[in-house]
Design a protein around this motif. Structure first.
Motif, short mmCIF file in Angstrom:
data_model
loop_
_atom_site.label_atom_id
_atom_site.label_comp_id
_atom_site.label_asym_id
_atom_site.label_seq_id
_atom_site.Cartn_x
_atom_site.Cartn_y
_atom_site.Cartn_z
N GLN A 26 -0.91 5.16 2.53
CA GLN A 26 -0.44 6.04 1.45
C GLN A 26 -0.60 7.51 1.83
O GLN A 26 0.26 8.34 1.53
N ILE A 27 -1.69 7.85 2.48
CA ILE A 27 -1.90 9.23 2.94
C ILE A 27 -0.81 9.62 3.93
O ILE A 27 -0.25 10.71 3.87
N GLN A 28 -0.50 8.71 4.82
CA GLN A 28 0.57 8.97 5.78
C GLN A 28 1.89 9.17 5.04
O GLN A 28 2.68 10.08 5.37
N GLN A 29 2.14 8.36 4.03
CA GLN A 29 3.39 8.44 3.29
C GLN A 29 3.51 9.75 2.52
O GLN A 29 4.59 10.35 2.47
N VAL A 30 2.42 10.19 1.92
CA VAL A 30 2.42 11.47 1.20
C VAL A 30 2.77 12.61 2.16
O VAL A 30 3.61 13.47 1.85
N THR B 233 0.80 -1.22 0.00
CA THR B 233 0.00 0.00 0.00
C THR B 233 0.83 1.27 0.00
O THR B 233 0.32 2.34 -0.28
N ALA B 234 2.11 1.18 0.32
CA ALA B 234 2.94 2.38 0.41
C ALA B 234 4.35 2.09 -0.09
O ALA B 234 5.32 2.23 0.63
N SER B 235 4.45 1.67 -1.34
CA SER B 235 5.74 1.33 -1.91
C SER B 235 6.52 2.57 -2.32
O SER B 235 5.98 3.67 -2.38
N VAL B 236 7.81 2.37 -2.58
CA VAL B 236 8.66 3.47 -3.03
C VAL B 236 9.34 3.06 -4.32
O VAL B 236 9.49 1.88 -4.64
N THR B 237 9.78 4.06 -5.09
CA THR B 237 10.49 3.80 -6.34
C THR B 237 11.95 3.48 -6.02
O THR B 237 12.40 3.59 -4.88
N ALA B 238 12.69 3.10 -7.04
CA ALA B 238 14.10 2.78 -6.87
C ALA B 238 14.89 3.97 -6.33
O ALA B 238 15.90 3.81 -5.64
N SER B 239 14.42 5.18 -6.63
CA SER B 239 15.11 6.38 -6.15
C SER B 239 14.66 6.80 -4.76
O SER B 239 15.12 7.81 -4.23
#
Length: 227
Positions: free
Chosen positions: A116-120, A42-48
């Motif tokens: 996701q909201i927390q991550q944003v 639910t809260a993944s990140v890109t390679a960067s």
């Protein structure tokens, strides 16, 4: 009919009450979001290292680092207080915030999970705030006077009472203002003044904006952008 002396005399007490209320709410909000399980699904990140949700949902309007493109529709988010971002995202998700530009955000936030909201909020609050820009030195001076002095004859307290001398704000109710887009600030103050935006603590901003004319709103926004 409003009485000048009593209102002005309670401004310091009003400011202290807002500080206490804001701190209490922020503590409760922090406890709530800390219980959210941030999973890879639910809260993944890109390679960067940039949250996937930021890249897929937020960056087109607010920029990868939270600095929005020129214009009045989309605010800068970089360096904004995390509790304030969480509160606004919740208001968009529940349609509590319903100014004319809000439906865009209703659609953006609708599919997001709590994680996701927390991550944003975590991501944008950690970015470097936008630098100030002076559009008109005369308007900056006029706006600064309003920001620090208010309008005593119209019973309007100084903006600094809630947003601080450095325009850094006080979460979760009072956002960082320094460096915010001028047209965005003009739009939001206009919405407060007209009653089109009402989701604020105790109706404070509706009251303040109702005391301002369009020239004063532009001056305030110009000062805010300069910081």
């Amino acid at each position: 009919m409003l009485q000048k002396k009593p209102l002005l005399s309670v401004i310091p007490l009003f400011s202290m009450a807002m500080v206490m209320a804001s701190a209490a709410y922020g503590s409760t909000l922090a406890e709530t979001v800390s219980t959210v399980s941030v999973t890879a699904a639910t809260a993944s990140v890109t390679a960067s290292g940039i949250p996937t949700v930021v890249q897929s949902t937020c960056m087109a309007c607010h920029g990868m680092q939270g600095i929005a493109a020129d214009g009045g529709m989309f605010p800068n988010l970089a360096g904004q207080w995390r509790p304030y971002l969480l509160r606004q995202l919740d208001h968009f998700k529940t349609h509590t915030r319903s100014d004319p530009q809000s439906p865009i955000m209703w659609g953006m936030v609708a599919p997001l999970t709590a994680a996701q909201i927390q991550q944003v909020a975590d991501y944008f609050s950690a970015q470097k705030p936008a630098a100030g820009h002076v559009y008109d030195a005369k308007l900056v001076a006029e706006g600064k006077k309003l920001y620090f002095g208010g309008l005593p004859d119209k019973h309007m307290p100084a903006c600094m009472a809630c947003h601080g001398a450095t325009l850094a704000g006080l979460p979760p109710y009072f956002p960082r203002l320094a460096g915010q887009k001028r047209t965005y600030v003009i739009n939001q103050l206009t919405y407060f003044k007209s009653g089109q935006r009402v989701a604020t603590h105790k109706g404070i901003m509706q009251y303040v904006a109702s005391r301002l004319n369009s020239t004063q709103i532009t001056a305030l926004a110009t000062y805010i952008r300069s910081r």
